[in-house]
Enzyme design. Structure first.
Site, mmCIF file in Angstrom:
data_model
loop_
_atom_site.group_PDB
_atom_site.id
_atom_site.type_symbol
_atom_site.label_atom_id
_atom_site.label_comp_id
_atom_site.label_asym_id
_atom_site.label_seq_id
_atom_site.Cartn_x
_atom_site.Cartn_y
_atom_site.Cartn_z
ATOM 1 N N GLN A 168 -4.877 -1.668 9.151
ATOM 2 C CA GLN A 168 -4.785 -2.718 8.366
ATOM 3 C C GLN A 168 -5.506 -3.671 9.589
ATOM 4 O O GLN A 168 -5.168 -3.924 10.602
ATOM 5 C CB GLN A 168 -3.142 -3.220 8.130
ATOM 6 C CG GLN A 168 -3.019 -4.594 7.314
ATOM 7 C CD GLN A 168 -3.564 -4.594 6.095
ATOM 8 O OE1 GLN A 168 -3.570 -3.728 5.455
ATOM 9 N NE2 GLN A 168 -4.180 -5.770 5.370
ATOM 10 N N ASP A 226 -11.510 2.624 3.420
ATOM 11 C CA ASP A 226 -11.815 1.051 3.146
ATOM 12 C C ASP A 226 -13.280 0.784 2.763
ATOM 13 O O ASP A 226 -13.675 -0.126 2.605
ATOM 14 C CB ASP A 226 -11.255 0.441 4.499
ATOM 15 C CG ASP A 226 -9.996 -0.482 4.318
ATOM 16 O OD1 ASP A 226 -9.684 -0.879 3.211
ATOM 17 O OD2 ASP A 226 -9.207 -0.620 5.435
ATOM 18 N N LYS A 254 0.912 -1.436 0.068
ATOM 19 C CA LYS A 254 -0.013 -0.062 -0.021
ATOM 20 C C LYS A 254 1.013 1.155 -0.179
ATOM 21 O O LYS A 254 0.713 2.212 -0.733
ATOM 22 C CB LYS A 254 -0.935 -0.078 1.214
ATOM 23 C CG LYS A 254 -1.824 -1.234 0.948
ATOM 24 C CD LYS A 254 -2.961 -1.472 2.089
ATOM 25 C CE LYS A 254 -3.969 -2.631 1.932
ATOM 26 N NZ LYS A 254 -4.807 -2.961 2.986
HETATM 27 N N1 GUN Z 1 -7.257 -7.351 5.550
HETATM 28 C C1 GUN Z 1 -7.484 -7.960 4.396
HETATM 29 N N2 GUN Z 1 -8.045 -7.152 3.767
HETATM 30 C C2 GUN Z 1 -7.981 -6.053 4.181
HETATM 31 C C3 GUN Z 1 -8.648 -4.676 3.469
HETATM 32 O O1 GUN Z 1 -8.955 -4.637 2.429
HETATM 33 N N3 GUN Z 1 -8.212 -3.566 4.395
HETATM 34 C C4 GUN Z 1 -7.856 -3.617 5.659
HETATM 35 N N4 GUN Z 1 -7.868 -2.656 6.274
HETATM 36 N N5 GUN Z 1 -7.297 -4.766 6.092
HETATM 37 C C5 GUN Z 1 -7.474 -5.918 5.293
#
Ligand code: GUN
Length: 284
Positions: A97, A120, A53
């Protein structure tokens, strides 16, 4: 034999558009775009995602601010950080995350992020907006899937769309996005009877269950578009999806590989949401 949908290629196209718009905002309005990336603990998969990211931010010209917190961080400490980020004008989007360590209630954290920075699209306000089709932030993985389907030139209107999996992150919002594009949508899950028959009726099949080889070629209609959201690791360490690729590619017209299909798109859509957040916060 199916055509392979190249997620990296589609993703690169979208990222180039985001980068161009970001550069223009900076030149013309002096606007910088920033994403806060929060990771708690030492989950190795989370570390890889967070690094990817941050890399994506660099690629499109965003600032990224990483907050790496200890495995023993309390819910209160994390909530304090969220409050700071909610008020930090350099931060347009906040990404925490998941999963979080056991002592932290994920729902409490998601609810604490101001919806305007919830890139998100996990906050109940944004989930509700997705439900009614009035959204600014698209749920990242489903939005990426929609781009991949669009890249095949498939018109979703009136098609039988089957989503296997009902998670809040993928299955449920996926069904909504397909519905908004006039698909006839069925959601299947672990209690579904006649899964094979239902899958066989799918013109568009999206699989997100987290089980290797869960969907096999005999469950796929000739000519279907098959999107594999799964990301599993075999005993030999190799990555694989939820769809048994060798048998599925003989039936599908288009299919996504794992890796290199949905994965690259998810992060790209996160970048898109962050740009949208920055523009909205600047009143553009
Ligand atoms: N963990 C697995 N997929 C995601 C996601 O799309 N966003 C976040 N913040 N954590 C995750």
């Amino acid at each position: 034999m199916a055509k392979i949908i190249d997620g990296k290629k589609v993703s690169a196209g979208v990222r180039a558009d985001i980068a161009a718009e970001t550069a223009k905002l900076r030149e013309e309005r002096g606007l910088k775009v920033g994403l806060a990336v929060v990771i708690v603990g030492n989950n190795p998969a989370s570390r890889v995602y967070v690094n990817n990211k941050k890399k994506a931010c660099e690629e499109v010209g965003f600032q990224s601010f990483e907050y790496a917190m200890d495995e023993n961080t309390t819910e209160e400490q994390l909530l304090d950080l969220i409050t700071v980020l909610n008020h930090d004008d350099r931060v347009n989007g906040i990404l925490v995350q998941l999963p979080l360590p056991k002592q932290i209630n994920e729902k409490a954290i998601i609810n604490a992020i101001v919806p305007e920075k919830d890139v998100d699209a996990f906050h109940p306000v944004n989930v509700g907006k997705i439900m009614i089709g009035d959204y600014s932030f698209l749920p990242c993985t489903p939005a990426g899937v929609m781009e991949l389907i669009a890249s095949t030139g498939t018109d979703i209107t009136g098609k039988n769309c089957v989503v296997v999996g009902r998670s809040n992150i993928v299955g449920k919002p996926m069904a909504m996005l397909l519905l908004h594009q006039n698909g006839t949508v069925t959601i299947c899950h672990s209690k579904t009877k006649n899964l094979r028959e239902i899958c066989l009726g799918a013109d568009i099949l999206v699989v997100a269950v987290g089980k290797a080889d869960f969907v096999t070629g005999d469950m796929i209609k000739e000519g279907a578009v098959v999107i594999d959201v799964g990301m599993n690791r075999r005993e030999n360490g190799k990555l694989c999806g939820d769809v048994e690729f060798e048998s599925a590619e003989k039936k599908a017209s288009y299919i996504t590989p794992v890796p290199g299909g949905v994965g690259p798109m998810t992060i790209t859509m996160l970048m898109k949401n962050t740009l949208t957040a920055a523009k909205q916060q600047a009143g553009i």
